[in-house]
Design a protein around this motif. Structure first.
Motif, PDB file in Angstrom:
ATOM      1  N   MET A  28       0.849  -1.192   0.000  1.00  0.00           N
ATOM      2  CA  MET A  28       0.000   0.000   0.000  1.00  0.00           C
ATOM      3  C   MET A  28       0.879   1.235   0.000  1.00  0.00           C
ATOM      4  O   MET A  28       1.908   1.272   0.674  1.00  0.00           O
ATOM      5  CB  MET A  28      -0.904   0.018   1.228  1.00  0.00           C
ATOM      6  CG  MET A  28      -1.920  -1.097   1.241  1.00  0.00           C
ATOM      7  SD  MET A  28      -2.977  -1.069   2.689  1.00  0.00           S
ATOM      8  CE  MET A  28      -3.913   0.412   2.401  1.00  0.00           C
ATOM      9  N   VAL A  29       0.442   2.212  -0.743  1.00  0.00           N
ATOM     10  CA  VAL A  29       1.130   3.497  -0.805  1.00  0.00           C
ATOM     11  C   VAL A  29       0.116   4.566  -0.448  1.00  0.00           C
ATOM     12  O   VAL A  29      -1.024   4.541  -0.905  1.00  0.00           O
ATOM     13  CB  VAL A  29       1.703   3.757  -2.214  1.00  0.00           C
ATOM     14  CG1 VAL A  29       2.365   5.117  -2.283  1.00  0.00           C
ATOM     15  CG2 VAL A  29       2.667   2.654  -2.599  1.00  0.00           C
ATOM     16  N   SER A  30       0.531   5.501   0.386  1.00  0.00           N
ATOM     17  CA  SER A  30      -0.374   6.562   0.799  1.00  0.00           C
ATOM     18  C   SER A  30       0.379   7.878   0.893  1.00  0.00           C
ATOM     19  O   SER A  30       1.569   7.904   1.181  1.00  0.00           O
ATOM     20  CB  SER A  30      -0.982   6.221   2.173  1.00  0.00           C
ATOM     21  OG  SER A  30      -1.768   7.284   2.625  1.00  0.00           O
ATOM     22  N   SER A  31      -0.340   8.936   0.676  1.00  0.00           N
ATOM     23  CA  SER A  31       0.244  10.268   0.854  1.00  0.00           C
ATOM     24  C   SER A  31      -0.223  10.880   2.178  1.00  0.00           C
ATOM     25  O   SER A  31       0.094  12.027   2.468  1.00  0.00           O
ATOM     26  CB  SER A  31      -0.156  11.173  -0.316  1.00  0.00           C
ATOM     27  OG  SER A  31      -1.567  11.325  -0.343  1.00  0.00           O
ATOM     28  N   SER A  32      -0.947  10.093   2.964  1.00  0.00           N
ATOM     29  CA  SER A  32      -1.478  10.595   4.227  1.00  0.00           C
ATOM     30  C   SER A  32      -0.357  10.919   5.203  1.00  0.00           C
ATOM     31  O   SER A  32       0.591  10.152   5.359  1.00  0.00           O
ATOM     32  CB  SER A  32      -2.415   9.564   4.866  1.00  0.00           C
ATOM     33  OG  SER A  32      -2.847  10.016   6.131  1.00  0.00           O
ATOM     34  N   MET A  33      -0.485  12.033   5.858  1.00  0.00           N
ATOM     35  CA  MET A  33       0.460  12.437   6.897  1.00  0.00           C
ATOM     36  C   MET A  33      -0.179  12.322   8.285  1.00  0.00           C
ATOM     37  O   MET A  33       0.417  12.722   9.278  1.00  0.00           O
ATOM     38  CB  MET A  33       0.918  13.885   6.653  1.00  0.00           C
ATOM     39  CG  MET A  33       1.661  14.088   5.343  1.00  0.00           C
ATOM     40  SD  MET A  33       3.274  13.312   5.325  1.00  0.00           S
ATOM     41  CE  MET A  33       4.155  14.363   6.444  1.00  0.00           C
ATOM     42  N   LEU A  34      -1.389  11.778   8.339  1.00  0.00           N
ATOM     43  CA  LEU A  34      -2.107  11.686   9.605  1.00  0.00           C
ATOM     44  C   LEU A  34      -1.473  10.662  10.528  1.00  0.00           C
ATOM     45  O   LEU A  34      -1.195   9.536  10.130  1.00  0.00           O
ATOM     46  CB  LEU A  34      -3.575  11.302   9.362  1.00  0.00           C
ATOM     47  CG  LEU A  34      -4.415  12.284   8.573  1.00  0.00           C
ATOM     48  CD1 LEU A  34      -5.799  11.703   8.321  1.00  0.00           C
ATOM     49  CD2 LEU A  34      -4.513  13.599   9.322  1.00  0.00           C
ATOM     50  N   GLU A  35      -1.247  11.035  11.753  1.00  0.00           N
ATOM     51  CA  GLU A  35      -0.676  10.124  12.741  1.00  0.00           C
ATOM     52  C   GLU A  35      -1.599   8.924  12.963  1.00  0.00           C
ATOM     53  O   GLU A  35      -1.135   7.805  13.167  1.00  0.00           O
ATOM     54  CB  GLU A  35      -0.426  10.865  14.059  1.00  0.00           C
ATOM     55  CG  GLU A  35       0.374  10.071  15.055  1.00  0.00           C
ATOM     56  CD  GLU A  35       1.791   9.750  14.584  1.00  0.00           C
ATOM     57  OE1 GLU A  35       2.294   8.673  14.953  1.00  0.00           O
ATOM     58  OE2 GLU A  35       2.381  10.562  13.861  1.00  0.00           O
ATOM     59  N   SER A  36      -2.906   9.146  12.897  1.00  0.00           N
ATOM     60  CA  SER A  36      -3.856   8.043  13.092  1.00  0.00           C
ATOM     61  C   SER A  36      -3.703   6.980  11.997  1.00  0.00           C
ATOM     62  O   SER A  36      -3.825   5.785  12.270  1.00  0.00           O
ATOM     63  CB  SER A  36      -5.285   8.567  13.128  1.00  0.00           C
ATOM     64  OG  SER A  36      -5.611   9.229  11.919  1.00  0.00           O
TER      65      SER A  36
END
Length: 45
Positions: A28-36
Protein backbone atom coordinates in the motif's frame (compact mmCIF):
# COMPACT_ATOMS: atom_id res chain seq x y z
CA UNK A 1 -11.19 2.93 -5.80
CA UNK A 2 -14.84 3.27 -6.64
CA UNK A 3 -16.36 1.19 -3.82
CA UNK A 4 -13.68 0.85 -1.11
CA UNK A 5 -10.71 2.77 0.08
CA UNK A 6 -7.51 0.95 1.02
CA UNK A 7 -8.61 0.38 4.62
CA UNK A 8 -11.94 -1.02 3.45
CA UNK A 9 -10.16 -3.36 1.07
CA UNK A 10 -7.93 -4.68 3.87
CA UNK A 11 -10.96 -5.27 6.09
CA UNK A 12 -12.65 -7.31 3.35
CA UNK A 13 -9.44 -9.16 2.51
CA UNK A 14 -8.98 -10.15 6.16
CA UNK A 15 -12.42 -11.79 6.09
CA UNK A 16 -11.23 -14.02 3.22
CA UNK A 17 -7.70 -14.59 4.52
CA UNK A 18 -8.51 -18.01 6.02
CA UNK A 19 -9.75 -19.27 2.64
CA UNK A 20 -6.57 -18.29 0.78
CA UNK A 21 -3.92 -21.01 0.69
CA UNK A 22 -1.18 -19.10 -1.15
CA UNK A 23 0.87 -16.32 0.37
CA UNK A 24 -0.35 -12.92 -0.78
CA UNK A 25 1.76 -9.78 -0.55
CA UNK A 26 -0.13 -6.50 -0.47
CA UNK A 27 1.72 -3.24 -0.90
CA UNK A 28 0.00 0.00 0.00
CA UNK A 29 1.13 3.50 -0.81
CA UNK A 30 -0.37 6.56 0.80
CA UNK A 31 0.24 10.27 0.85
CA UNK A 32 -1.48 10.59 4.23
CA UNK A 33 0.46 12.44 6.90
CA UNK A 34 -2.11 11.69 9.61
CA UNK A 35 -0.68 10.12 12.74
CA UNK A 36 -3.86 8.04 13.09
CA UNK A 37 -3.19 6.41 9.70
CA UNK A 38 0.38 5.67 10.66
CA UNK A 39 -0.77 4.00 13.88
CA UNK A 40 -3.31 1.86 11.98
CA UNK A 41 -0.43 0.29 10.04
CA UNK A 42 1.18 -0.96 13.26
CA UNK A 43 -1.46 -3.70 13.54
CA UNK A 44 -1.13 -5.02 9.99
CA UNK A 45 0.45 -8.41 9.40
Amino acid sequence: MPFLDGWGFLAEFNKLKLLITNKVNIYMVSSSMLESDKKRTDNLE
